[in-house]
Write an enzyme that holds these catalytic residues in place. Structure first.
Site, mmCIF file in Angstrom:
data_model
loop_
_atom_site.group_PDB
_atom_site.id
_atom_site.type_symbol
_atom_site.label_atom_id
_atom_site.label_comp_id
_atom_site.label_asym_id
_atom_site.label_seq_id
_atom_site.Cartn_x
_atom_site.Cartn_y
_atom_site.Cartn_z
ATOM 1 N N HIS A 156 0.839 -1.202 0.000
ATOM 2 C CA HIS A 156 0.000 0.000 0.000
ATOM 3 C C HIS A 156 0.877 1.256 0.000
ATOM 4 C CE1 HIS A 156 -3.034 -2.651 2.331
ATOM 5 N NE2 HIS A 156 -3.501 -2.526 1.094
ATOM 6 N N LYS A 172 -15.810 -6.821 6.154
ATOM 7 C CA LYS A 172 -14.730 -7.491 6.876
ATOM 8 C C LYS A 172 -14.792 -7.142 8.361
ATOM 9 C CE LYS A 172 -11.763 -6.793 2.843
ATOM 10 N NZ LYS A 172 -10.566 -6.101 2.345
ATOM 11 N N ARG A 196 -2.485 -6.374 -8.089
ATOM 12 C CA ARG A 196 -1.389 -7.290 -7.787
ATOM 13 C C ARG A 196 -1.260 -8.355 -8.859
ATOM 14 N NH1 ARG A 196 -3.477 -8.011 -1.906
ATOM 15 N NH2 ARG A 196 -5.062 -8.914 -3.222
ATOM 16 N N SER A 210 -3.191 -7.665 3.060
ATOM 17 C CA SER A 210 -3.468 -7.462 4.488
ATOM 18 C C SER A 210 -3.928 -8.754 5.142
ATOM 19 C CB SER A 210 -4.531 -6.375 4.671
ATOM 20 O OG SER A 210 -4.037 -5.133 4.255
#
Length: 172
Positions: free
Chosen positions: A22, A46, A95, A133
Site C-alpha cells: 500500500h 470485513k 497485484r 493485508s
C-alpha cells in the site's frame, strides 16, 4: 502536465493493516497526482483487526512527512466521498490478474454512479505482489515474521494485538 498535478486521487481501502505494498503504491501515485487521499473505509463486510480510528492513525504516522498525501476515514458510498473531496480519480492497485475481475466490476459501478470520476489502476511493485493485508494478519496471528511486509510501527501495533510471540518471528 499541470492539470495532472492538480488532480486529486482517492486511494480507498480498509488498510487492516497497512502494508508496504500500500505504502509503495501511494508514494508512486503521489508522483503522478497532485494529491493522494488515503481513504480508510469504515464500512466493510470485513471484521477489522484495528478500529477505523486506529487505522487512520497508523496511516497518518506512515505518511506524516509527505505533504502530497492526506489520510482520512470515511463511511458510506465511495463515489459520494470522492465527490465530497472534490477529487476526480479513484486509485486502485493491481497485484495480479485475479484482482482484475472484482476491480473491473467496481470501476464500472462507480462509473455508472458518476461519469465524472475515473478509476485508475496502478500495478503493484513486483516486490509486494505476494502481500495482502489478509495474508499478513494470518502470518502474524500464527507467530510468523512479518518484518519487511509492513512498516515497523505497524508490526509493533500487531505485536500489541496478537502478543509478543506473534508477528516477530521469535515465536515461530
Amino acid at each position: 502536465m499541470d492539470s495532472q498535478k492538480s488532480c486529486i486521487a482517492v486511494y480507498p481501502g480498509t488498510f487492516d493493516p497497512l502494508t508496504n505494498g500500500h505504502v509503495s503504491l501511494v508514494r508512486r501515485a503521489a508522483m503522478i497526482f497532485g494529491t493522494v487521499i488515503v481513504a480508510v473505509a469504515g464500512d466493510s463486510h470485513k471484521t477489522p483487526l484495528f478500529t477505523l480510528d486506529e487505522r487512520v492513525a497508523i496511516a497518518e504516522q506512515v505518511f506524516a512527512n509527505d505533504r502530497r498525501v492526506l489520510v482520512e476515514g470515511f463511511k458510506g458510498l465511495l463515489v459520494n466521498y470522492v465527490k465530497s473531496r472534490e477529487a476526480n480519480v479513484i486509485l486502485r492497485g493491481m497485484r495480479a490478474v485475479s484482482d482484475f475481475e472484482f476491480e473491473f466490476q467496481m470501476a464500472l459501478m462507480n462509473r455508472k454512479l458518476d461519469r465524472t470520476i475515473e478509476t485508475v489502476f496502478i500495478m503493484t511493485d513486483y516486490k509486494w505482489l505476494y502481500i495482502s493485508s489478509t495474508i499478513v494478519k494470518e502470518v502474524a496471528k500464527h507467530g510468523g515474521d512479518i518484518r519487511g511486509m509492513v512498516p515497523e510501527h505497524v508490526r509493533e501495533r500487531m505485536l500489541e494485538r496478537f502478543g509478543p510471540a506473534n508477528g516477530s518471528g521469535e515465536g515461530a
